[in-house]
Design a protein around this motif. Structure first.
Motif, mmCIF file in Angstrom:
data_model
loop_
_atom_site.group_PDB
_atom_site.id
_atom_site.type_symbol
_atom_site.label_atom_id
_atom_site.label_comp_id
_atom_site.label_asym_id
_atom_site.label_seq_id
_atom_site.Cartn_x
_atom_site.Cartn_y
_atom_site.Cartn_z
ATOM 1 N N ARG A 20 0.860 -1.186 0.000
ATOM 2 C CA ARG A 20 0.000 0.000 0.000
ATOM 3 C C ARG A 20 0.892 1.231 0.000
ATOM 4 N N ALA A 21 0.666 2.102 -0.984
ATOM 5 C CA ALA A 21 1.544 3.248 -1.162
ATOM 6 C C ALA A 21 0.739 4.502 -1.486
ATOM 7 N N LYS A 22 1.320 5.641 -1.150
ATOM 8 C CA LYS A 22 0.700 6.943 -1.378
ATOM 9 C C LYS A 22 1.353 7.600 -2.598
ATOM 10 N N VAL A 23 0.529 8.151 -3.480
ATOM 11 C CA VAL A 23 1.033 8.876 -4.644
ATOM 12 C C VAL A 23 1.626 10.194 -4.167
ATOM 13 N N VAL A 24 2.906 10.418 -4.481
ATOM 14 C CA VAL A 24 3.559 11.670 -4.066
ATOM 15 C C VAL A 24 3.913 12.566 -5.252
ATOM 16 N N ARG A 25 3.915 12.002 -6.468
ATOM 17 C CA ARG A 25 4.182 12.847 -7.634
ATOM 18 C C ARG A 25 3.595 12.200 -8.883
#
Length: 134
Positions: A20-25
């Motif tokens: 699970r990962a967060k979009v940062v760019r």
């Protein structure tokens, strides 16, 4: 099922290689004459437990949606209320419902939600804040 990465925004959460990962760019990159869409995500490594970049991909197949489940809603702070034919979850004045036997949730009986990034987008539209603060 893959996610159309053009439908994501900074702050959306997806699965990247099972993490699970967060979009940062989000950006486009030009290689020779071809312009490609790229996504940079940050997540917690299952091997080390360290927070770091999980990937930068132009391939939609590498980015998977996170299905909305009762366990995920509880983790996000939603409260459950049983309504005979409907499963109802609420967070403050924001609530979503799932009809018995259905795979998706409804918001105001008008908007269908199946994945976390869709719920995050809607929550952000309604309240102007991120659902998951990291």
């Amino acid at each position: 099922m893959a996610v159309d990465i053009k439908m994501l925004h900074i702050g959306s959460h997806v699965l990247m290689n099972g993490v699970r990962a967060k979009v940062v760019r989000l950006n486009t990159v030009k290689y020779s004459e071809v312009e490609t869409f790229h996504i940079l995500v940050r997540g917690i490594s299952p091997e080390t437990g360290a927070v770091g970049e999980c990937g930068c991909f132009a391939d939609d197949k590498a980015v998977q949606p996170i299905p909305i489940t009762p366990e995920l809603l509880a983790e996000l702070g939603f409260q459950y209320r049983d309504n005979t034919y409907w499963e109802r979850w609420f967070l403050g004045s924001f609530d979503i419902e799932r009809k018995e036997g259905s795979s998706y949730f409804d918001y105001n009986s008008e908007i269908r939600l199946e994945y976390l990034h869709e719920l995050e987008d809607l929550y952000n539209l309604v309240y102007g804040v991120e659902l998951i603060k990291e």
